[in-house]
Design a protein around this motif. Structure first.
Motif, short mmCIF file in Angstrom:
data_model
loop_
_atom_site.label_atom_id
_atom_site.label_comp_id
_atom_site.label_asym_id
_atom_site.label_seq_id
_atom_site.Cartn_x
_atom_site.Cartn_y
_atom_site.Cartn_z
N SER A 94 0.81 -1.22 0.00
CA SER A 94 0.00 0.00 0.00
C SER A 94 0.84 1.27 0.00
CB SER A 94 -0.93 0.01 1.22
OG SER A 94 -0.19 0.00 2.43
N PHE A 95 2.14 1.15 0.29
CA PHE A 95 3.02 2.32 0.31
C PHE A 95 3.31 2.83 -1.10
CE2 PHE A 95 4.05 -0.24 4.06
CZ PHE A 95 3.87 0.69 5.07
N LEU A 96 3.11 1.99 -2.11
CA LEU A 96 3.41 2.39 -3.48
C LEU A 96 2.47 3.48 -3.98
CD1 LEU A 96 4.11 -1.12 -5.04
CD2 LEU A 96 5.80 0.63 -4.44
N ALA A 97 1.20 3.38 -3.61
CA ALA A 97 0.19 4.32 -4.12
C ALA A 97 -0.18 5.40 -3.12
CB ALA A 97 -1.05 3.55 -4.55
N ASN B 148 7.12 10.46 14.36
CA ASN B 148 6.96 9.09 13.89
C ASN B 148 8.22 8.65 13.13
OD1 ASN B 148 6.08 6.60 13.04
ND2 ASN B 148 4.50 7.38 11.66
N PHE B 149 9.25 8.30 13.87
CA PHE B 149 10.50 7.86 13.26
C PHE B 149 10.31 6.60 12.43
CE2 PHE B 149 12.06 10.52 16.71
CZ PHE B 149 13.15 11.16 16.14
N GLN B 150 9.40 5.71 12.85
CA GLN B 150 9.21 4.44 12.16
C GLN B 150 8.83 4.63 10.71
OE1 GLN B 150 9.98 1.86 14.00
NE2 GLN B 150 9.63 0.25 12.49
N ALA B 151 8.12 5.72 10.42
CA ALA B 151 7.68 5.97 9.04
C ALA B 151 8.84 6.28 8.10
CB ALA B 151 6.67 7.13 9.02
N SER B 152 10.04 6.48 8.63
CA SER B 152 11.21 6.67 7.78
C SER B 152 11.41 5.46 6.86
CB SER B 152 12.46 6.89 8.62
OG SER B 152 12.36 8.04 9.42
N LEU B 153 11.04 4.27 7.35
CA LEU B 153 11.15 3.06 6.54
C LEU B 153 10.16 3.05 5.38
CD1 LEU B 153 11.62 0.40 9.36
CD2 LEU B 153 13.30 0.96 7.59
N ASP B 154 9.08 3.81 5.51
CA ASP B 154 8.06 3.83 4.45
C ASP B 154 8.64 4.33 3.13
OD1 ASP B 154 6.60 3.22 6.67
OD2 ASP B 154 5.18 4.88 6.51
N ASN B 155 9.66 5.19 3.20
CA ASN B 155 10.26 5.72 1.97
C ASN B 155 10.98 4.63 1.18
OD1 ASN B 155 9.43 8.42 2.52
ND2 ASN B 155 11.07 8.56 4.04
N LEU B 156 11.47 3.61 1.88
CA LEU B 156 12.08 2.46 1.20
C LEU B 156 11.01 1.56 0.60
CD1 LEU B 156 14.76 1.87 3.93
CD2 LEU B 156 15.28 2.44 1.56
#
Length: 522
Positions: free
Chosen positions: A39-42, A128-136
């Motif tokens: 779901s991170f793609l869109a 929300n530091f965890q969301a940094s991984l969302d960019n990957l």
């Protein structure tokens, strides 16, 4: 005359029939259906502004240690530097979420980000530091590949996916699982499971040998100048036809975490093959990458022989839980040997009995790095060797703070045989693990497990110490305080205040007891 000839040639190109324009590249993607669940793609970018440290400091946990005010000062310096490296997304980089930058070279890295969110979870109320991984995850390819390094300026990937250095280490599942153990966030777990599993499957297909072991490169494994490859191969960019011990162990570790995630989500069918693979790979590592004479795990060369380089890479075996009981004591003893890893500042990247070990560090040829030392600590906890973990953690924190006292800042890495910060300064970056995660989890001894509604408090300090506003679950805030003791066998006199109920497992040298903590009524 020359210009007329050139013109005629160009015109003839357009008028000669059956001229074929060559295709630049063949599309070699083999689609992974799991990527369609990513779901991170869109998802649309979060363009919100980033917080200012001075404004959100009140939301961060507050450690207390009257006897070591320098440690507390270093703790706050780590958060201050961390928030200086928090950035918003831009139209140019196409990122998805505001993120913490490694403070290194205007790029985000797969394993830097994974380690940074491991301390960032303690500041979740502020950012929300965890969301940094969302960019990957947002940059995942349709076959599951995720590049290890991406520019923060324009969003470009630094490697072509089939380059041997293009990706890894595969530790993002660990970073997500630790977040889950702190917050029990099943919504996020559901979202990250598919991209993590798709990446795992890409890595298995494109980074494993026929015998099941895995390969990488100096850059791919993150430890670029360690002397691991044979003569004649490039130390940074060649896989050298080796089976790489850390890459193989990390795949076992990632596989086990994906299995645990699948059980939480009711998706066990998706990981049946992984259960078989982790068993087979564990057997391979213990039979073909272990040397009985030296009691150590090593890289394996193409001819079947083992390397003689004792790298910290081998201690991923503890986190992956592959070490049999009959090998454990001798393997761990390397961490306690002053001629190997028990140096002035623990734990160096390379055993001190290796010819290229450098007392000043020289990057991965002996330097002490926050992420790998943290990995060793967490691995020791897996095997209930918490006394040694405390000893190493206290040494590590104390040396980092001594350098902080001298220089006023944190460093990329540290010398093993003298009190000295090395290379880039003001690096938070993963060095924030030391004054935050190592302080909380090992020196103070607080280790959470939200799904079990429990916090383990392993009290080893005899000083007065505590933490205010310790985060637990989505909205839990807890104050911990322990009084000064005469000796470590004395049962700690503690005070705990919480807005939620949980079970506290109190451990000290003289005993253990479980306390049910009730919430304070407001």
């Amino acid at each position: 005359m020359k210009s007329i000839t050139t013109l005629l040639f160009i015109l003839s190109f357009f008028f000669i029939p059956d001229v074929v324009v060559a295709q630049n590249y063949v599309d070699t993607y083999i689609l992974d259906s799991l990527v369609s669940e990513n779901s991170f793609l869109a998802k649309k970018p979060n363009t919100s502004s980033t917080p200012v440290y001075e404004n959100i400091k009140v939301k961060l946990p507050e450690p207390i240690w009257p006897a070591r005010k320098d440690v507390i000062s270093c703790y706050w310096k780590a958060w201050q530097l961390a928030f200086l490296n928090v950035h918003s997304v831009t139209a140019e980089n196409g990122f998805l979420e505001p993120y913490i930058d490694p403070a290194f070279n205007k790029h985000i890295f797969m394993w830097d980000t994974s380690f940074m969110v491991l301390f960032g979870r303690y500041g979740h109320r502020a950012f929300n530091f965890q969301a940094s991984l969302d960019n990957l995850y947002h940059k995942q390819h349709k076959d599951g590949f995720i590049c290890r390094e991406i520019s923060t300026l324009d969003g470009n990937e630094l490697f072509e996916r089939f380059d041997a250095s293009s990706t890894g280490p595969n530790i993002m599942p660990w970073a997500e699982w630790e977040y889950f153990l702190n917050f029990d966030d099943k919504v996020r777990l559901q979202k990250v499971f598919a991209p993590l599993l798709a990446y795992y499957r890409w890595f298995r297909t494109n980074r494993s040998w026929p015998d099941g072991a895995y390969f990488s490169t100096g850059w791919g494994c993150g430890m670029d100048n360690q002397p691991r490859v044979p003569k004649g191969f490039n130390n940074e960019f060649s896989h050298a036809f080796m089976s790489w011990i850390d890459t193989s162990l990390q795949e076992v570790f990632a596989g086990k975490i994906l299995i645990a995630m699948a059980r939480k989500l009711g998706r066990e069918k998706d990981v049946i093959n992984i259960e078989t693979e982790t068993d087979q790979l564990t057997h391979h590592i213990n039979t073909r990458m272990w040397d009985e004479k030296t009691s150590y795990y090593y890289d394996r060369f193409r001819d079947g022989s083992l390397s003689n380089v004792k790298s910290i890479a081998s201690f991923w075996a503890l986190l992956a839980e592959v070490v049999p009981s009959n090998k454990l004591d001798k393997f761990i003893s390397h961490l306690e040997n002053p001629r190997e890893f028990a140096r002035l500042h623990r734990v160096p990247m390379l055993s001190a009995d290796h010819p290229v070990f450098t007392p000043g560090g020289n990057y991965w040829q002996g330097g002490v790095w926050a992420p790998t030392s943290y990995m060793v600590l967490r691995g020791l906890t897996k095997y209930k060797r918490d006394s040694l973990a405390f000893e190493i953690a206290y040494n590590h924190l104390d040396n980092v703070v001594k350098v902080y006292n001298q220089t006023g800042t944190l460093w990329e890495n540290y010398a093993p045989d003298r009190v000295e910060g090395k290379y880039q300064k003001d690096l938070v970056g993963w060095t924030g693990l030391v004054p935050i995660s190592v302080l909380f989890e090992y020196v103070f001894g607080l280790r959470p497990n939200v799904p079990e509604n429990m916090i383990v408090w392993d009290v080893r300090l005899t000083d007065e110490f505590g933490i205010k506003k310790y985060p637990f679950k989505a909205k839990g805030l807890i104050n911990f305080w322990a009084a000064k003791r005469k000796k470590n066998t004395d049962e700690p006199r503690i005070k705990v205040e919480s807005n939620i109920a949980f079970d506290l497992k109190l451990i000290w040298t003289g005993g253990t007891r479980v306390i049910h903590v009730k919430p304070i009524r407001s």
